[in-house]
Design a protein around this motif. Structure first.
Motif, short mmCIF file in Angstrom:
data_model
loop_
_atom_site.label_atom_id
_atom_site.label_comp_id
_atom_site.label_asym_id
_atom_site.label_seq_id
_atom_site.Cartn_x
_atom_site.Cartn_y
_atom_site.Cartn_z
N THR A 1 6.12 18.34 -9.16
CA THR A 1 4.81 18.94 -8.89
C THR A 1 4.41 19.91 -9.99
OG1 THR A 1 5.34 18.77 -6.53
CG2 THR A 1 3.45 20.12 -7.14
N LEU A 2 5.36 20.71 -10.46
CA LEU A 2 5.05 21.63 -11.56
C LEU A 2 4.66 20.86 -12.83
CD1 LEU A 2 7.83 24.35 -11.13
CD2 LEU A 2 5.41 24.52 -10.54
N HIS B 1 0.86 -1.19 0.00
CA HIS B 1 0.00 0.00 0.00
C HIS B 1 0.90 1.24 0.00
CE1 HIS B 1 -2.84 3.04 1.53
NE2 HIS B 1 -3.77 2.28 0.96
N PRO B 2 0.47 2.34 -0.61
CA PRO B 2 1.35 3.52 -0.67
C PRO B 2 1.83 4.02 0.69
CG PRO B 2 -0.46 3.78 -2.21
CD PRO B 2 -0.73 2.52 -1.44
N PRO C 1 -6.86 17.86 -5.87
CA PRO C 1 -6.64 18.06 -4.43
C PRO C 1 -5.36 17.43 -3.91
CG PRO C 1 -8.92 17.42 -4.87
CD PRO C 1 -8.17 17.24 -6.15
N TRP C 2 -4.98 16.28 -4.47
CA TRP C 2 -3.73 15.65 -4.02
C TRP C 2 -2.52 16.46 -4.47
CZ3 TRP C 2 -4.05 12.27 -0.34
CH2 TRP C 2 -5.19 11.47 -0.22
N ILE C 3 -2.58 17.04 -5.65
CA ILE C 3 -1.48 17.91 -6.08
C ILE C 3 -1.38 19.11 -5.16
CG2 ILE C 3 -0.59 19.32 -7.96
CD1 ILE C 3 -1.98 17.47 -9.92
N LEU C 4 -2.54 19.67 -4.77
CA LEU C 4 -2.53 20.80 -3.83
C LEU C 4 -1.92 20.40 -2.49
CD1 LEU C 4 -3.35 23.65 -2.99
CD2 LEU C 4 -5.64 22.76 -2.48
N ILE C 5 -2.26 19.21 -2.01
CA ILE C 5 -1.68 18.74 -0.74
C ILE C 5 -0.17 18.58 -0.89
CG2 ILE C 5 -1.59 16.79 0.85
CD1 ILE C 5 -4.59 16.37 0.31
N GLY C 6 0.26 18.00 -2.00
CA GLY C 6 1.70 17.84 -2.22
C GLY C 6 2.42 19.17 -2.27
N LEU D 1 1.29 11.49 -9.12
CA LEU D 1 1.13 11.62 -7.68
C LEU D 1 2.09 10.76 -6.89
CD1 LEU D 1 -2.78 11.71 -7.45
CD2 LEU D 1 -1.18 13.63 -7.49
N ALA D 2 2.30 9.52 -7.32
CA ALA D 2 3.22 8.64 -6.60
C ALA D 2 4.64 9.18 -6.63
CB ALA D 2 3.17 7.24 -7.20
#
Length: 567
Positions: free
Chosen positions: A217-218, A134-135, A235-240, A180-181
């Protein structure tokens, strides 16, 4: 039998020959020329180059084992992963063993760094390529491997060791996963390097740990904008991006509090904020305004709070946070306004910054306020250009209460900007004072005209345009008279300030007369024109009378002082 030697006689200071000095007229023997060996014979150069090349080639082989072997169907997933893990462990053990031998430091660093980076890539493949972990546990294991490598680098006091691990993972990780990973595993790598900066000044590691996560990320932001800006991954990119900025902030605080001149740490922090500043591109206007507004509040608040001397945060770090916050605030202004109201938002921010700069004597706030003021005034001049102000048809179409409010704010920003100059830099050159005073006066004149003409046409009155210009001329002359009176009052107490006020007042007077005769006389008509000439004339008479009296009083005072000195 020879007689015993007598005592050694001292050598006179001017006697020749002196020990080690050639006789007069004789040159000393030439020194043998220094020979610099070629780079390939210098100690450590070739060994380091071979070590770096070995790290790159070996890690590439590990990735080929994990990816290409899977594509070709060689072996099975378990043998491939197990072989990568065993190979990495053997390299680390060999590096530790070799480093303890004479001349084995370079080889030990290369072997151990390759093994740790290989182990990190192996966990990455197990988590993302094969999906066996799992991640969350995968990230935990990867973080542990990276933290172990960083601990070993700190024990060996080797920045190249840590940089090789980070660079190896950053370059080859995109071959195993993406999006994302990849961001998550690079963030884990970035976090594992944080403890280093509490003990060592390793500038290369500052950049190496930050740049890969920022670039990944960019890339994800650009891909989301092109592909699917409203997808679930946003949203996950924003969290990162938020985590990267927080890690950058923690890293810079740890570094600059111990080493205030650590510019590289501040640069790394600035890079860490870039993904967060780019996030509004993924949202529609309301959501983008919220994201950029929260970012601006956090960064500007951090810059303000860290200005306390007890926190020992240097100016270059606070300035970086403030500039990043100002950029986020600019994005907020763009998101919440339309084309005609954007100058209002920019100039309101400029007034706020300049007020803080004047009150707190903050050069940073003054500079940021000036930047927003220049942007807002430039946009205002684009909306209310000279052609629009002088043509009634265009003024009716393009001007209104929005331009009037923006113009009032422009006048306030010009005045506060000049006040900031006098407050932030009290030991300034009076020539610079005069230049900035003239610039502020010109901005105020133009903005005053925009205000009166905008209000005139916004009322909808038939003669609103000409009434606005008449009011502008009167206000020009009133401002000039006020500046002259102020300068005359300061003539004996503060000659430098009086000079600035008098120069500005005379220039505005000349501008008001030029407008009165070159524009108003041809454009205005009826009672409005008469009123403009009467008011301007009376103000000129008052200013002239006060000017003559002030200089007469100053001359009389000088005569009295001279007479007292003669007595």
């Amino acid at each position: 039998m020879p007689p015993p030697p007598g005592p050694r006689q001292p050598v006179p200071p001017n006697a020749w020959p002196r020990p080690g000095v050639p006789p007069y007229g004789q040159l000393p023997p030439p020194r043998p020329p220094r020979t610099t060996p070629p780079w390939w014979q210098r100690e450590g150069v070739v060994s380091r180059l071979l070590a770096v090349a070995g790290v790159a080639v070996t890690l590439t082989g590990v990735v080929m084992l994990l990816v290409l072997a899977a594509q070709a169907g060689w072996f099975g997933p378990v043998p491939r992963v197990a072989a990568g893990a065993v190979f990495s462990a053997v390299l680390v053990a060999a590096g530790i063993r070799v480093s303890g031998r004479a001349g084995g430091r370079v080889g030990g660093i290369a072997l151990a760094a390759t093994g740790i980076a290989g182990g990190y890539l192996d966990v990455l493949a197990v988590t993302t390529l094969y999906g066996w972990l799992h991640p969350i546990p995968g990230l935990a294991v990867a973080f542990g491997i990276a933290a172990g490598g960083v601990a070993l680098a700190m024990q060996w006091r080797s920045q190249p060791f840590a940089v090789l691990v980070v660079a190896g993972v950053a370059v080859l990780a995109p071959a195993l996963t993406g999006d994302l990973a990849l961001i998550a595993f690079l963030i884990a790598l970035m976090a594992a390097c944080l403890p280093v900066h509490r003990r060592f000044d390793w500038p290369l590691l500052q950049i190496a740990r930050t740049l890969p996560a920022v670039l990944a990320t960019l890339w994800a932001v650009a891909d989301a904008v092109i592909d699917d800006p409203v997808g679930d991954r946003v949203p996950w990119i924003l969290i990162g991006a938020t985590v990267i900025a927080l890690l950058g902030a923690v890293g810079v605080v740890d570094s600059v509090r111990r080493r205030p001149k650590d510019i590289v740490a501040t640069v790394a922090f600035g890079l860490a904020t870039v993904p967060l500043l780019s996030m509004p591109a993924l949202f529609d206007r309301p959501a983008a305004a919220v994201v950029s507004g929260i970012t601006a509040a956090a960064l500007l608040g951090a810059a303000a709070l860290t200005s306390a001397a007890s926190l020992r945060i240097p100016l270059h770090t606070r300035a970086t946070a403030a500039v990043a916050g100002a950029l986020a605030l600019l994005a907020t202004c763009v998101s919440v306004t339309a084309d005609d109201t954007l100058p209002i938002a920019l100039l309101a921010v400029a007034v706020a910054f300049l007020a803080v700069g004047s009150q707190a004597k903050s050069l940073l706030a003054a500079v940021l306020g000036t930047a927003f003021g220049v942007l807002g005034t430039g946009l205002l001049c684009t909306l209310a250009n000279i052609e629009t102000l002088t043509t009634q048809r265009l003024a009716v179409d393009d001007l209104g209460f929005a331009t009037a409010v923006a113009a009032v704010l422009a006048v306030a920003a010009a005045g506060l900007g000049f006040r900031c100059l006098r407050t932030v830099a009290p030991n300034r050159d009076t020539g610079a004072d005069s230049v900035f005073g003239v610039i502020a006066a010109l901005i105020a004149l133009y903005a005053t005209t925009v205000t009166t003409v905008s209000i005139g046409v916004a009322t909808g009155a038939e003669d609103g345009f000409v009434a606005g210009h008449s009011a502008a001329t009167i206000l020009w002359m009133a401002g000039a008279t006020a500046a002259l009176f102020s300068g005359l009052r300061l003539l004996t107490r503060a000659p430098a300030a009086a000079k600035v006020a008098l120069v500005a007042g005379l220039l505005v007077t000349a501008a008001a007369l030029a407008k009165l005769f070159l524009f108003d006389l041809a454009t205005l008509d009826g009672l409005v024109r008469v009123l403009a000439f009467l008011v301007v004339g009376v103000l000129l008479l008052l200013a002239g009378t006060r000017y003559a009296r002030a200089f007469a009083e100053a001359a009389a005072e000088r005569q009295e002082i001279a007479a007292e000195r003669q007595e």
